[in-house]
Design a protein around this motif. Structure first.
Motif, mmCIF file in Angstrom:
data_model
loop_
_atom_site.group_PDB
_atom_site.id
_atom_site.type_symbol
_atom_site.label_atom_id
_atom_site.label_comp_id
_atom_site.label_asym_id
_atom_site.label_seq_id
_atom_site.Cartn_x
_atom_site.Cartn_y
_atom_site.Cartn_z
ATOM 1 N N ASN A 1 0.814 -1.218 0.000
ATOM 2 C CA ASN A 1 0.000 0.000 0.000
ATOM 3 C C ASN A 1 0.847 1.267 0.000
ATOM 4 O O ASN A 1 0.322 2.364 0.193
ATOM 5 N N ILE A 2 2.148 1.139 -0.233
ATOM 6 C CA ILE A 2 3.046 2.286 -0.155
ATOM 7 C C ILE A 2 3.447 2.704 -1.571
ATOM 8 O O ILE A 2 3.987 1.907 -2.328
ATOM 9 N N SER A 3 3.200 3.952 -1.915
ATOM 10 C CA SER A 3 3.487 4.432 -3.269
ATOM 11 C C SER A 3 4.981 4.668 -3.472
ATOM 12 O O SER A 3 5.755 4.756 -2.518
ATOM 13 N N HIS A 4 5.345 4.811 -4.742
ATOM 14 C CA HIS A 4 6.741 5.080 -5.089
ATOM 15 C C HIS A 4 7.207 6.400 -4.476
ATOM 16 O O HIS A 4 8.322 6.489 -3.934
ATOM 17 N N ASP A 5 6.374 7.435 -4.555
ATOM 18 C CA ASP A 5 6.756 8.745 -4.020
ATOM 19 C C ASP A 5 6.920 8.700 -2.507
ATOM 20 O O ASP A 5 7.822 9.347 -1.952
#
Length: 442
Positions: A242-246
């Motif tokens: 659930n963790i985005s690249h940004d």
């Protein structure tokens, strides 16, 4: 006022010139210190080029005696492992690379006075005494870092946390990788103290205090998903998926080892489990090129692309010069191998030996991208991570692209000459040797 009164006598002229000269010298010294603090990488690179015997600035794209033929490479390879790169005898090249005396901000103690300090306030609680005690404590730490052999002891992996029989396999694999690296460093390193600023040496190492982990980031070797794992272990997210690249790269949620003071750095290096994950140098290079130059990128195209096209593409069109898009792989290689690059190095294609300093910091766990998911999950089990936490196997970006593997690398290298391929190998020479990678692309 009479004209004769405006004429300065020789003494006044001499004093004026002297004052201007001293002021200019002080300004030069001040600017030099500021530049070194703001751009340590560039300063260290110039110093290393000047100080390293036999490795003065050279155009890598010209044919030079440094090019090793296949036969010469084979002379370096030990019979211990036909596919390994352990050398039989020390070579000038290794000695220069590992024992370079480049003056890159080494920690040493400086005594400003040989006499006794002036009699100041003797009140133990006074600010003066507190400042002196703080300075003395700092000197002790500096001396400890300066005198220590930076071969930090390897922490024994906790076998009790592995409940099944696969520990023997994990243990055997890790022992083989660590031993190979240690023997290489012992035989060819000869490093008794760091040749770089301590804070720079640990600047790529992430800290997870709860499970006492130090992870050295090697871009294009699974580092994005490793940061996701560290965020979950830190309690910053419930799941790595659930963790985005940004959030991973720009959120600044994770602590780095260089954010601690010297005492904090040294204690963690000696007590935490240290891990590094590496990748075949050629695959890592091609993966970085594909990621940064074959897709829209608001940083790499204007910063690196424009400079590369301007220097290495004859008769480049105005559009390419203005936006930096469309860099070709061969142009990128010309930039990489040029000792006078128009723009500096980047961590995505920097050598692992300069990112993680594996001959100075002994890593307890050496994982490989080629067996990333298996190695990562083995490591998570060893450090006592929650059983439900598994290493994510998805691509961080450009998920529709084929993963960079040997077949993909071969397609990119086919347009390069044999000399150019050899020079790429020369560039990543230490990484190939330290981590026992073969050279199938030569």
């Amino acid at each position: 006022m009479q004209p004769s009164e405006l004429v300065m006598n020789p003494k006044q002229v001499f004093l004026s010139v002297l004052l201007f000269g001293v002021a200019g010298l002080l300004l030069f010294m001040y600017l030099q210190v500021c530049i070194e603090e703001q751009h340590p990488g560039k300063v260290e690179k110039r110093r290393e080029q000047r100080a390293t015997s036999g490795w003065e600035p050279v155009n890598y794209l010209q044919s030079t005696p440094r090019i090793m033929t296949r036969e010469k490479i084979q002379e370096h390879i030990t019979n211990q492992n036909p596919k390994s790169h352990m050398l039989k005898d020390p070579k000038d090249k290794l000695a220069n690379l590992l024992n370079s005396k480049s003056p890159t901000r080494v920690f040493t103690e400086t005594n400003h006075s040989q006499g006794e300090a002036p009699a100041l306030s003797r009140n133990p609680g006074s600010p003066t005494i507190q400042l002196i005690e703080k300075q003395q404590g700092t000197k002790i730490l500096f001396r400890k870092f300066s005198e220590t052999n930076w071969s930090v002891d390897i922490q024994p992996l906790n076998k009790s946390l592995v409940t099944d029989s696969k520990w023997k396999r994990i243990d055997a694999t890790q022992e083989k990788r660590r031993s190979f690296l240690q023997e290489f460093c012992k035989k060819y390193g000869g490093v008794s103290r760091p040749q770089s600023h301590v804070f720079h040496m640990v600047s790529r190492i992430y800290v997870e205090d709860k499970h006492k982990i130090l992870y050295c980031e090697v871009p294009k070797a699974g580092c994005s998903n490793w940061k996701r794992i560290l965020m979950v272990l830190n309690g910053l997210a419930p799941s790595a998926y659930n963790i985005s690249h940004d959030a991973v790269h720009y959120g600044k949620h994770l602590k780095k080892l260089d954010s601690f003071d010297l005492k904090g750095i040294y204690s963690r290096l000696n007590t935490y489990t240290k891990a590094v994950f590496v990748r075949d140098p050629m695959e890592r290079l091609v993966s970085a090129f594909r990621d940064k130059f074959e897709h829209p990128n608001s940083y790499y195209h204007p910063v690196f692309g424009k400079a590369i096209i301007k220097k290495y593409r004859p008769n480049a069109c105005e559009e390419a010069l203005n936006n930096g898009s469309g860099v070709k792989f061969r142009e990128f290689i010309h930039y990489l191998l040029d000792s006078h690059r128009p723009v500096g190095m980047d961590i995505h294609w920097e050598k692992v030996s300069k990112l993680c300093y594996p001959c100075l910091i002994h890593y307890d766990f050496v994982g490989k991208f080629e067996t990333l998911e298996e190695d990562a999950n083995d490591f998570l089990q060893l450090i006592g991570a929650p059983k439900e936490l598994k290493f994510p196997n998805f691509k961080d970006r450009h998920s529709s692209d084929k993963r960079t593997n040997a077949q993909v690398v071969g397609q990119y290298l086919k347009d390069l000459t044999r000399t150019e391929r050899q020079l790429i190998y020369d560039f990543y020479y230490l990484d190939y040797l330290m981590f026992n990678y073969t050279t199938p692309f030569l």
